[in-house]
Write an enzyme that holds these catalytic residues in place. Structure first.
Site, short mmCIF file in Angstrom:
data_model
loop_
_atom_site.label_atom_id
_atom_site.label_comp_id
_atom_site.label_asym_id
_atom_site.label_seq_id
_atom_site.Cartn_x
_atom_site.Cartn_y
_atom_site.Cartn_z
N ASP A 200 51.99 89.86 7.30
CA ASP A 200 52.85 89.85 8.49
C ASP A 200 54.27 89.42 8.16
O ASP A 200 55.20 89.68 8.92
CB ASP A 200 52.27 88.92 9.56
CG ASP A 200 51.01 89.54 10.13
OD1 ASP A 200 49.95 89.39 9.50
OD2 ASP A 200 51.12 90.21 11.17
N GLN B 38 39.23 91.40 14.08
CA GLN B 38 39.89 92.69 13.77
C GLN B 38 39.16 93.44 12.65
O GLN B 38 39.21 94.67 12.60
CB GLN B 38 41.35 92.46 13.35
CG GLN B 38 42.26 92.04 14.47
CD GLN B 38 42.41 90.54 14.54
OE1 GLN B 38 41.49 89.79 14.23
NE2 GLN B 38 43.56 90.07 14.98
N ARG C 134 48.69 95.83 17.72
CA ARG C 134 48.89 94.65 16.87
C ARG C 134 49.02 95.16 15.45
O ARG C 134 48.96 96.35 15.19
CB ARG C 134 47.78 93.60 17.05
CG ARG C 134 46.46 94.05 17.53
CD ARG C 134 45.72 94.91 16.57
NE ARG C 134 45.64 94.27 15.27
CZ ARG C 134 45.47 94.89 14.13
NH1 ARG C 134 45.36 96.21 14.10
NH2 ARG C 134 45.41 94.25 12.99
N GLY C 135 49.21 94.21 14.52
CA GLY C 135 49.52 94.60 13.15
C GLY C 135 51.04 94.66 13.01
O GLY C 135 51.72 95.27 13.85
N ALA C 136 51.56 94.03 11.97
CA ALA C 136 53.01 93.85 11.86
C ALA C 136 53.81 95.16 12.01
O ALA C 136 54.74 95.23 12.83
CB ALA C 136 53.33 93.15 10.55
N ASN D 230 49.70 85.94 6.29
CA ASN D 230 48.80 86.98 6.83
C ASN D 230 47.77 86.30 7.72
O ASN D 230 47.77 85.07 7.90
CB ASN D 230 48.14 87.75 5.68
CG ASN D 230 47.43 89.01 6.17
OD1 ASN D 230 48.01 89.79 6.92
ND2 ASN D 230 46.19 89.21 5.76
N LYS D 231 46.89 87.11 8.26
CA LYS D 231 45.88 86.62 9.22
C LYS D 231 45.16 85.39 8.69
O LYS D 231 44.81 85.31 7.51
CB LYS D 231 44.89 87.76 9.48
CG LYS D 231 43.79 87.47 10.48
CD LYS D 231 44.28 86.94 11.80
CE LYS D 231 45.26 87.88 12.49
NZ LYS D 231 45.93 87.23 13.65
N ARG E 68 55.63 87.82 19.89
CA ARG E 68 54.79 87.30 18.80
C ARG E 68 55.71 86.81 17.69
O ARG E 68 56.50 87.58 17.15
CB ARG E 68 53.82 88.39 18.29
CG ARG E 68 52.81 88.81 19.35
CD ARG E 68 51.63 89.54 18.75
NE ARG E 68 50.80 88.65 17.95
CZ ARG E 68 49.81 89.08 17.15
NH1 ARG E 68 49.56 90.37 17.05
NH2 ARG E 68 49.10 88.22 16.45
O1 MRU Z 1 47.12 89.32 14.80
P1 MRU Z 1 47.19 90.70 14.23
O2 MRU Z 1 45.97 91.52 14.46
O3 MRU Z 1 48.47 91.41 14.63
O4 MRU Z 1 47.29 90.43 12.67
C1 MRU Z 1 47.37 91.53 11.79
C2 MRU Z 1 47.36 91.12 10.38
O5 MRU Z 1 47.31 89.95 10.04
C3 MRU Z 1 47.50 92.21 9.37
O6 MRU Z 1 46.81 91.90 8.19
C4 MRU Z 1 48.99 92.36 9.05
O7 MRU Z 1 49.73 92.54 10.21
C5 MRU Z 1 49.27 93.46 8.16
S1 MRU Z 1 49.03 94.98 8.97
C6 MRU Z 1 49.54 96.25 8.04
#
Ligand code: MRU
Length: 364
Positions: free
Chosen positions: A244, A203, A53-55, A254-255, A90
């Site tokens: 993201d 996370q 996960r993470g963009a 973002n999250k 996603r």
């Molecule tokens: O749902 P996730 O864990 O994929 O969400 C991740 C985030 O929101 C991060 O802050 C974002 O992707 C930036 S990662 C460099």
């Protein structure tokens, strides 16, 4: 980055030369497991079910997913089907579409027999680019941390608050929001990081805290609601979060919970920075609140939490009464006006159309 003294990235080629190994993040921080993805379906599952996960890492995994598809069937139909299948996993992180478009556009004009090899090469190139971008974000963010440190008494740490995991686990290596922190440590600047636990999937508690334990980064885990209180009491010098998808005018998706931190930061005159790799900019969108699709994930993520049971095994427990209804929007949008600066690989931009276009003039 290192795990128990051994250098790791989050994604790499298996020793067989074609399978794709990833750190299976569902088990962290309690178990370090590696999974091998062997076809496009497994790559899609790994993204959708958040093994990765993470963009930025979602984008790189999708690129390898296309390469895996081409290995099985390099036809035009298979290329388009792989794009569709991976894109559906996603909806919010724009790096997914960016990486899929990049690989598809490169492979489309080729003879099918050449597609698998070039797909792997292209995925490796995107992974290498991610690392270079994060290092550059690190250098640009380091300058901000250094300035704050200069105003402090010798030895007094710069207190940084972060949300979710925008660390190396969310990228191929270094992370985005964490890169400036890691570089500050390399330079000997004392830092201390408040980590939001980041419900519902935690996370922050599970991944960022795990990274920092392994790297020796001084940190304190806090519940999501503590940040505003800490800011009111002068305990936070700056906020750095990841993103993201960031719009052409600087709205930051973002999250979930990021927006509330930005509001608290503004009320307390705490600078609020976003670490932004350029593949995370969606130049086709301006108004993030109206135009960015927000992923709605399973209510189970709200109703249950995962942790280590008394028997030492990873377990899930329910925290809500059966029959109560839960909603789980996974991201929110922080309007550009609340963002102090966007730390990109090319420099720190004002969160505005003018600011972003000054750093990326090729976007007109
Ligand atoms: O749902 P996730 O864990 O994929 O969400 C991740 C985030 O929101 C991060 O802050 C974002 O992707 C930036 S990662 C460099």
């Amino acid at each position: 980055m290192k795990v128990d003294g051994r250098a790791y990235r989050t994604i790499w080629l298996n020793v067989d030369g074609w399978g794709v190994d990833v750190i299976d993040q569902r088990w962290l921080p309690h178990e370090f497991r590696v999974a091998t993805l062997r076809n496009v379906g497994e790559a899609a599952t790994a993204i959708r079910d958040m093994w990765v996960r993470g963009a930025p890492l979602i984008g790189v995994t999708a690129a390898y997913g296309v390469a895996l598809a081409m290995r099985e069937d390099p036809s035009d139909g298979s290329l388009e089907a792989a794009w569709e299948r991976l894109y559906a996993t996603r909806p919010t992180a724009i790096n997914l579409r960016w990486a899929l478009d990049a690989v598809r556009d490169r492979l489309r004009p080729l003879e099918p027999s050449a597609r698998a090899a070039l797909g792997y090469a292209q995925a490796a190139e995107i992974a290498a680019e991610d690392i270079a971008i994060n290092r550059a974000i690190g250098r640009n963010g380091l300058a901000i941390i250094r300035k704050i440190a200069e105003k402090k008494a010798p030895g007094e740490p710069v207190n940084i608050l972060t949300h979710c995991n925008a660390g190396w686990l969310a990228t191929v290596d270094y992370g985005t929001a964490t890169a400036p922190i890691y570089l500050a440590m390399e330079e000997g600047i004392p830092v201390h990081v408040y980590i939001d636990e980041t419900r519902p999937r935690n996370q922050g508690a599970s991944l960022t805290a795990w990274e920092f334990v392994h790297h020796g980064t001084p940190h304190t885990l806090i519940v999501d609601n503590a940040g505003g209180h800490l800011m009111q009491h002068g305990l936070v010098d700056m906020v750095i979060v990841g993103t993201d998808r960031t719009t052409a005018r600087g709205d930051v998706c973002n999250k979930i919970g990021t927006y509330l931190k930005a509001l608290a930061a503004r009320d307390n005159v705490v600078p609020f920075y976003v670490a932004l790799p350029s593949p995370t900019i969606d130049w086709t969108v301006d108004d993030g609140v109206k135009e960015i699709p927000i992923e709605e994930r399973s209510a189970d993520e709200v109703d249950f939490v995962q942790g280590l049971g008394a028997d030492g095994k990873v377990a899930r427990v329910r925290i809500s009464p059966a029959g109560s209804r839960a909603a789980n929007p996974a991201f929110d949008v922080t309007p550009a006006r609340l963002v102090t600066g966007l730390i990109t690989e090319r420099g720190v931009a004002a969160a505005s159309s003018e600011g972003l276009r000054a750093l990326f003039p090729e976007r007109g």
